[in-house]
Enzyme design. Structure first.
Site, PDB file in Angstrom:
ATOM      1  CE  LYS A   1       3.218   0.764  -0.523  1.00  0.00           C
ATOM      2  NZ  LYS A   1       4.441   0.579   0.287  1.00  0.00           N
TER       3      LYS A   1
ATOM      4  CE1 TYR B   1       7.923   3.600  -1.499  1.00  0.00           C
ATOM      5  CE2 TYR B   1       8.027   2.291   0.502  1.00  0.00           C
ATOM      6  CZ  TYR B   1       7.324   3.099  -0.371  1.00  0.00           C
ATOM      7  OH  TYR B   1       6.009   3.412  -0.091  1.00  0.00           O
TER       8      TYR B   1
ATOM      9  CG  ASP C   1       4.207   0.145   3.617  1.00  0.00           C
ATOM     10  OD1 ASP C   1       3.244  -0.512   3.180  1.00  0.00           O
ATOM     11  OD2 ASP C   1       4.724   1.096   3.005  1.00  0.00           O
TER      12      ASP C   1
ATOM     13  CG  HIS D   1       3.746   2.180  -5.520  1.00  0.00           C
ATOM     14  ND1 HIS D   1       5.048   1.895  -5.172  1.00  0.00           N
ATOM     15  CD2 HIS D   1       3.413   3.244  -4.759  1.00  0.00           C
ATOM     16  CE1 HIS D   1       5.468   2.739  -4.245  1.00  0.00           C
ATOM     17  NE2 HIS D   1       4.489   3.578  -3.981  1.00  0.00           N
TER      18      HIS D   1
END
Length: 311
Positions: free
Chosen positions: A79, A51, A46, A110
């Site tokens: 996302k 990130y 994931d 998201h």
């Protein structure tokens, strides 16, 4: 390692346990992904554009492929952040480039907001008064239409949402062509969001539980009830917290960059109904503790959170 797959509402299958990569330290992500896929038995990773580590995830994927892991045998999620609500394909293309892939298996919105793409920050634009800078002309309807286009173009096999409350979903689902396959939410014993689970179940939307250990540092490992159940079943707190979701039919995304924990996090046991009910109800005594709380300054539809950070 559990080999359980769940079937999404579009017919695609998803492994019930995936490696989370949120807040994984720079310089350690690639090795964690490689370990998960080549030693830990994972088939599900994931990720998210936000990130800022997808290039390292891509390095880990590349090393795993070189060791014989096949792309078609693994499941990759990414996302799109709300500042890309009007340029979804650009976000996905950048993620694909960083990951070194031609497609992802699952692509998620998201958060259910639309932020100013031309603001003073690429992810968290603010107004002069310090409040979040929302795009007043943006809409979740248009955001989702672009997501649907990504599925039609074959850049993702499935599409879904993340951090959508029951209230937001009820309105959102009134005007969609493709029903989301997934709603990835914060879900753990102190923030179970059972109302969201039940609503999604009624709409054939699967739940993915992020932050199953209660945030960085795994604070729920020290929870008294969890420790008692771990002793009862002769296992570890991590196995109890992961099995809580698997036994309830939810996808779970434990995160670690340590080889021993990566491997342990795929271990599950079947918890009896009474143990699941015990875990479901811990928050009623100890209170709700939500950890994923970005400052959006809007009502996100959660009874315990108005969309702003705690002071």
């Amino acid at each position: 390692m559990t080999s359980i797959d769940l079937t999404l509402n579009d017919g695609n299958k998803i492994p019930i346990i995936g490696l989370g990569t949120y807040q994984s330290p720079p310089g350690e992500v690639a090795a964690a992904v490689e370990c998960a896929l080549t030693e830990g038995g994972y088939r599900h990773i994931d990720c998210a554009y936000l990130y800022l580590n997808e290039a390292e995830v891509g390095q880990g994927l590349k090393k795993a492929f070189e060791k014989g892991v096949k792309r078609e045998d693994i499941y990759i999620t990414t996302k799109v952040w709300p500042t890309f609500h009007n340029r979804v394909e650009q976000s996905l293309d950048e993620s694909l480039k960083n990951l070194g892939l031609d497609y992802v298996d699952l692509f998620l919105i998201h958060w259910p907001v639309t932020l100013n793409a031309n603001g003073n920050h690429p992810f968290r634009p603010t107004l002069p008064d310090g409040k979040c800078d929302h795009d007043q002309n943006g809409s979740l309807k248009n955001f989702w239409k672009q997501m649907e286009d990504m599925k039609k173009k074959g850049k993702t096999k499935s599409i879904g949402v993340s951090n959508f409350s029951k209230k937001v979903l009820e309105d959102f689902l009134k005007d969609v062509e493709i029903v989301p396959a997934i709603n990835q939410i914060e879900s753990h014993i102190l923030c179970p969001q059972l109302d969201v689970h039940e609503f999604c179940k009624s709409k054939n939307i699967l739940i993915e539980a992020h932050t199953p250990f209660g945030s960085t540092g795994s604070p729920l490992f020290k929870n008294e009830t969890v420790l008692k159940l771990a002793e009862k079943h002769n296992t570890t707190p991590g196995v109890i917290l992961t099995s809580y979701h698997v036994s309830s039919g939810r996808i779970v995304l434990p995160k670690s960059v340590h080889a021993n924990r990566i491997k342990e996090n795929t271990t599950v046991i079947t918890l009896p109904k009474e143990d699941i009910e015990t875990l479901d109800n811990i928050h009623r005594k100890e209170g709700i503790k939500r950890t994923a709380k970005p400052e959006f300054d809007v009502d996100m539809g959660y009874p315990d959170w108005d969309g702003t950070r705690d002071n």
